[in-house]
Scaffold this active site. Structure first.
Site, PDB file in Angstrom:
ATOM      1  N   ARG A   1      39.179  33.520  20.212  1.00  0.00           N
ATOM      2  CA  ARG A   1      39.513  34.114  18.967  1.00  0.00           C
ATOM      3  C   ARG A   1      38.665  33.688  17.793  1.00  0.00           C
ATOM      4  O   ARG A   1      38.431  34.558  16.778  1.00  0.00           O
ATOM      5  CB  ARG A   1      40.992  33.204  18.527  1.00  0.00           C
ATOM      6  CG  ARG A   1      41.851  34.112  19.674  1.00  0.00           C
ATOM      7  CD  ARG A   1      43.321  33.636  18.964  1.00  0.00           C
ATOM      8  NE  ARG A   1      44.644  34.098  19.731  1.00  0.00           N
ATOM      9  CZ  ARG A   1      45.901  34.079  19.557  1.00  0.00           C
ATOM     10  NH1 ARG A   1      46.066  33.509  18.162  1.00  0.00           N
ATOM     11  NH2 ARG A   1      46.736  34.617  20.096  1.00  0.00           N
TER      12      ARG A   1
ATOM     13  N   GLY B   1      45.514  41.987  35.558  1.00  0.00           N
ATOM     14  CA  GLY B   1      44.840  42.982  35.431  1.00  0.00           C
ATOM     15  C   GLY B   1      45.116  44.143  36.205  1.00  0.00           C
ATOM     16  O   GLY B   1      45.213  45.336  35.663  1.00  0.00           O
TER      17      GLY B   1
ATOM     18  N   LYS C   1      40.812  29.888  24.892  1.00  0.00           N
ATOM     19  CA  LYS C   1      41.225  31.176  24.289  1.00  0.00           C
ATOM     20  C   LYS C   1      41.036  30.975  22.741  1.00  0.00           C
ATOM     21  O   LYS C   1      40.602  31.932  22.164  1.00  0.00           O
ATOM     22  CB  LYS C   1      42.661  31.465  24.507  1.00  0.00           C
ATOM     23  CG  LYS C   1      42.994  31.889  25.738  1.00  0.00           C
ATOM     24  CD  LYS C   1      44.255  32.555  26.250  1.00  0.00           C
ATOM     25  CE  LYS C   1      44.359  32.813  27.679  1.00  0.00           C
ATOM     26  NZ  LYS C   1      45.810  33.067  27.923  1.00  0.00           N
TER      27      LYS C   1
HETATM   28  N1  LIG Z   1      51.985  34.296  30.841  1.00  0.00           N
HETATM   29  C1  LIG Z   1      51.580  33.754  31.966  1.00  0.00           C
HETATM   30  O1  LIG Z   1      52.539  33.051  32.620  1.00  0.00           O
HETATM   31  C2  LIG Z   1      50.322  33.844  32.813  1.00  0.00           C
HETATM   32  C3  LIG Z   1      50.094  33.426  34.048  1.00  0.00           C
HETATM   33  C4  LIG Z   1      48.930  33.608  34.599  1.00  0.00           C
HETATM   34  C5  LIG Z   1      47.650  34.152  34.038  1.00  0.00           C
HETATM   35  N2  LIG Z   1      47.971  34.366  32.580  1.00  0.00           N
HETATM   36  C6  LIG Z   1      46.803  34.886  31.663  1.00  0.00           C
HETATM   37  O2  LIG Z   1      46.392  35.973  31.945  1.00  0.00           O
HETATM   38  C7  LIG Z   1      44.914  36.145  32.128  1.00  0.00           C
HETATM   39  C8  LIG Z   1      44.497  36.710  33.524  1.00  0.00           C
HETATM   40  O3  LIG Z   1      44.829  35.781  34.368  1.00  0.00           O
HETATM   41  P1  LIG Z   1      45.110  36.054  35.935  1.00  0.00           P
HETATM   42  O4  LIG Z   1      45.533  34.989  36.328  1.00  0.00           O
HETATM   43  O5  LIG Z   1      45.539  37.473  35.950  1.00  0.00           O
HETATM   44  O6  LIG Z   1      43.391  36.099  36.350  1.00  0.00           O
HETATM   45  P2  LIG Z   1      42.675  36.119  37.626  1.00  0.00           P
HETATM   46  O7  LIG Z   1      43.804  36.797  38.621  1.00  0.00           O
HETATM   47  O8  LIG Z   1      42.354  34.794  38.085  1.00  0.00           O
HETATM   48  O9  LIG Z   1      41.416  36.668  37.661  1.00  0.00           O
HETATM   49  C9  LIG Z   1      41.274  38.078  37.045  1.00  0.00           C
HETATM   50  C10 LIG Z   1      39.950  38.672  37.453  1.00  0.00           C
HETATM   51  O10 LIG Z   1      38.782  38.123  36.449  1.00  0.00           O
HETATM   52  C11 LIG Z   1      37.620  38.108  37.298  1.00  0.00           C
HETATM   53  N3  LIG Z   1      37.233  36.726  37.627  1.00  0.00           N
HETATM   54  C12 LIG Z   1      38.105  35.549  37.689  1.00  0.00           C
HETATM   55  N4  LIG Z   1      37.344  34.586  37.953  1.00  0.00           N
HETATM   56  C13 LIG Z   1      36.104  34.786  37.455  1.00  0.00           C
HETATM   57  C14 LIG Z   1      34.722  34.017  37.228  1.00  0.00           C
HETATM   58  N5  LIG Z   1      34.894  32.700  37.449  1.00  0.00           N
HETATM   59  N6  LIG Z   1      33.945  34.471  37.008  1.00  0.00           N
HETATM   60  C15 LIG Z   1      33.791  35.987  36.672  1.00  0.00           C
HETATM   61  N7  LIG Z   1      35.128  36.629  36.918  1.00  0.00           N
HETATM   62  C16 LIG Z   1      36.200  36.048  37.185  1.00  0.00           C
HETATM   63  C17 LIG Z   1      37.851  38.802  38.489  1.00  0.00           C
HETATM   64  O11 LIG Z   1      37.893  40.027  38.524  1.00  0.00           O
HETATM   65  P3  LIG Z   1      36.578  40.689  39.238  1.00  0.00           P
HETATM   66  O12 LIG Z   1      36.268  40.161  40.387  1.00  0.00           O
HETATM   67  O13 LIG Z   1      37.092  42.371  39.508  1.00  0.00           O
HETATM   68  O14 LIG Z   1      35.422  40.959  38.326  1.00  0.00           O
HETATM   69  C18 LIG Z   1      39.393  38.256  38.723  1.00  0.00           C
HETATM   70  O15 LIG Z   1      40.288  39.381  39.614  1.00  0.00           O
HETATM   71  C19 LIG Z   1      44.631  34.785  31.645  1.00  0.00           C
HETATM   72  O16 LIG Z   1      44.189  34.880  30.100  1.00  0.00           O
HETATM   73  C20 LIG Z   1      45.703  33.940  31.771  1.00  0.00           C
HETATM   74  O17 LIG Z   1      45.591  32.767  30.868  1.00  0.00           O
HETATM   75  C21 LIG Z   1      49.213  34.145  31.941  1.00  0.00           C
END
Ligand SMILES: NC(=O)c1ccc[n+]([C@@H]2O[C@H](COP(=O)([O-])OP(=O)(O)OC[C@H]3O[C@@H](n4cnc5c(N)ncnc54)[C@H](OP(=O)(O)O)[C@@H]3O)[C@@H](O)[C@H]2O)c1
Length: 317
Positions: free
Chosen positions: A135, A16, A131
Site C-alpha cells: 500500500r 484467484g 500488505k
Molecule cells: N480473508 C481470508 O480469510 C483469506 C484467506 C486466505 C487468503 N486470503 C488472502 O487472499 C490473497 C490470496 O491468497 P490465496 O490463499 O488465494 O493464495 P494462494 O492460493 O496461496 O496463491 C495464489 C497464487 O499465487 C501464486 N503464488 C503463490 N506463491 C507464490 C510464490 N511464492 N511466488 C510466485 N507466485 C506465487 C500462484 O499462482 P501461479 O502459480 O498461477 O502464478 C498461486 O496459485 C492473499 O492476499 C491472502 O492474504 C484471505
C-alpha cells in the site's frame, strides 16, 4: 468500467480462481482477459488452463520476477488484479512499479482480507506487514497520473471462518459431524463480518464494473453479511439437530492473545491464524458503513446459505 482489458496474477490460486470465475461469468463486459501464471502451475494445472483458453482467456506463462515477461504481459492491459498468495505479496512491489510505466491505469493488489489500516494498532500487526508495504508504494511512491488503485477488503472468508484449523481448535470453528463448536469471544455474541469466497469474486467484478472516483484510490471494506459466532451456532443447530449441540465452548480474546504470543515465540507459522482471529474477535471487521453500496450493491450470499453449504460439504465426505 466496461470493455477494459484485464490481467490477473494468482488466478489459479485459492481466491484467484473465484475471482476469475466471476470475471468469466461477466465475460462480455470485458475486453481481453489474461492471466499470468507460473511454469509450475502450467505443468500441474494444464487441463484447467486449457479450459480457460476455450473461454477466451489468454494464458501467459512466465516467472513473476522476470521483468521482460511482465512488461510484455502488460502491453495493452488497462487493469491488473493481483491475487498472489501470502508468500508472494512482496513481489507485487516491482509489479506495481512496472505497471506505472506501462498502459496499465488501475491496480488491485492482493488484499481480500482484514482491513490492515483499521486502527492505530493495525500498523504493528505482524501479518499485515507485507500488505502495508505494498500500500505504501501505491499511495506514496506512485503518482495517480500513472496508476490508480483499489483495495478490496473483504474480512475473513466465511467458509474458512467456519473450519477448525487442525491442531488449533481453540482458534474456533464448527465440526458438523461431531456436533462440536468453539465460538470466539467471551460469549460468542461479538459481531464479525464475513465474505464468502464466491462473493469475493462478485465484489471484485462489481469493483471493476462500477468504478467511480469515489470507489478508486481507497479501501473498499465490503462483506457478505455481519453476524456473530452465537448466530452461526444457532443457524447450524436450526439446520441440523433442531436443538443445542452438546459440545460448545468459547475462546476469549485474552486466551487468543496467550495462544498468539506462544505461537509467535515458538516460530509457528500458524501464529497468523491466532492473530487474525483475535483481530476479528476484537471487532476489526466492523465498519460504520460497508462499501458494497459504492460498487453497485451486488447481491450477496446469506449466512443460511453458507451453513447449508458446509453441512452439504461435510455430509459428502
Ligand atoms: N480473508 C481470508 O480469510 C483469506 C484467506 C486466505 C487468503 N486470503 C488472502 O487472499 C490473497 C490470496 O491468497 P490465496 O490463499 O488465494 O493464495 P494462494 O492460493 O496461496 O496463491 C495464489 C497464487 O499465487 C501464486 N503464488 C503463490 N506463491 C507464490 C510464490 N511464492 N511466488 C510466485 N507466485 C506465487 C500462484 O499462482 P501461479 O502459480 O498461477 O502464478 C498461486 O496459485 C492473499 O492476499 C491472502 O492474504 C484471505
Amino acid at each position: 468500467m466496461a470493455g477494459q482489458n484485464i490481467l490477473l496474477f494468482g488466478a489459479t490460486g485459492q481466491i484467484g480462481s473465484f475471482i476469475l470465475t466471476a470475471i468469466l461469468s461477466a465475460r462480455t463486459q470485458f475486453g481481453r482477459v489474461a492471466i499470468f501464471t507460473s511454469p509450475r502451475t502450467a505443468e500441474t494445472k494444464a487441463a484447467y488452463l486449457e479450459k480457460l483458453k476455450e473461454q477466451n482467456v489468454e494464458v501467459i506463462i512466465g516467472d513473476v520476477e522476470d521483468e521482460n515477461a511482465i512488461k510484455a504481459a502488460y502491453d495493452g492491459i488497462d487493469t491488473v488484479i493481483s491475487a498472489l498468495g501470502r508468500n508472494a505479496l512482496a513481489q507485487q512491489i516491482p509489479l506495481i512499479r512496472l505497471a506505472a510505466s506501462s498502459s496499465v491505469k488501475w491496480f488491485l493488489p492482493s488484499e481480500y482480507g482484514t482491513d490492515i489500516a483499521y486502527g492505530p494498532a493495525s500498523a504493528h500487526e505482524k501479518p499485515h506487514q507485507q500488505k502495508l508495504k505494498v500500500r505504501a508504494v501505491l499511495e506514496k511512491e506512485i503518482s495517480r497520473a500513472d496508476l490508480d488503485y483499489s483495495y478490496v477488503v473483504t474480512g475473513p472468508f466465511a467458509e474458512m471462518y467456519l473450519h477448525f484449523t487442525p491442531g488449533m481448535e481453540e482458534a474456533g470453528g464448527w465440526d458438523v459431524k461431531a456436533r462440536k463448536a468453539v465460538l470466539l469471544g467471551e460469549t460468542g455474541k461479538e459481531r464479525v463480518s464475513l465474505t464468502t469466497m464466491k462473493d469475493v469474486g462478485t465484489l471484485v467484478v462489481a469493483t471493476l464494473l462500477h468504478s467511480t472516483p469515489e470507489s478508486r484510490n481507497r479501501p473498499l471494506c465490503v462483506n457478505s453479511f455481519t453476524t456473530s459466532p452465537a448466530e452461526i451456532q444457532a443457524e447450524f443447530e436450526r439446520q441440523t439437530t433442531g436443538k443445542p449441540w452438546d459440545d460448545v465452548s468459547c475462546t476469549s480474546v485474552e486466551r487468543l492473545r496467550e495462544l498468539e504470543t506462544a505461537a509467535w515465540e515458538a516460530g509457528n507459522p500458524a501464529a497468523t491464524v491466532f492473530t487474525l482471529r483475535r483481530i476479528w474477535t476484537e471487532g476489526g471487521t466492523l465498519y460504520n458503513q460497508r462499501a458494497n453500496g459504492l460498487i453497485g450493491e451486488p447481491k450477496m450470499m446469506s449466512l443460511g446459505e453458507v451453513v447449508a453449504n458446509e453441512i452439504k460439504r461435510v455430509s459428502s465426505l
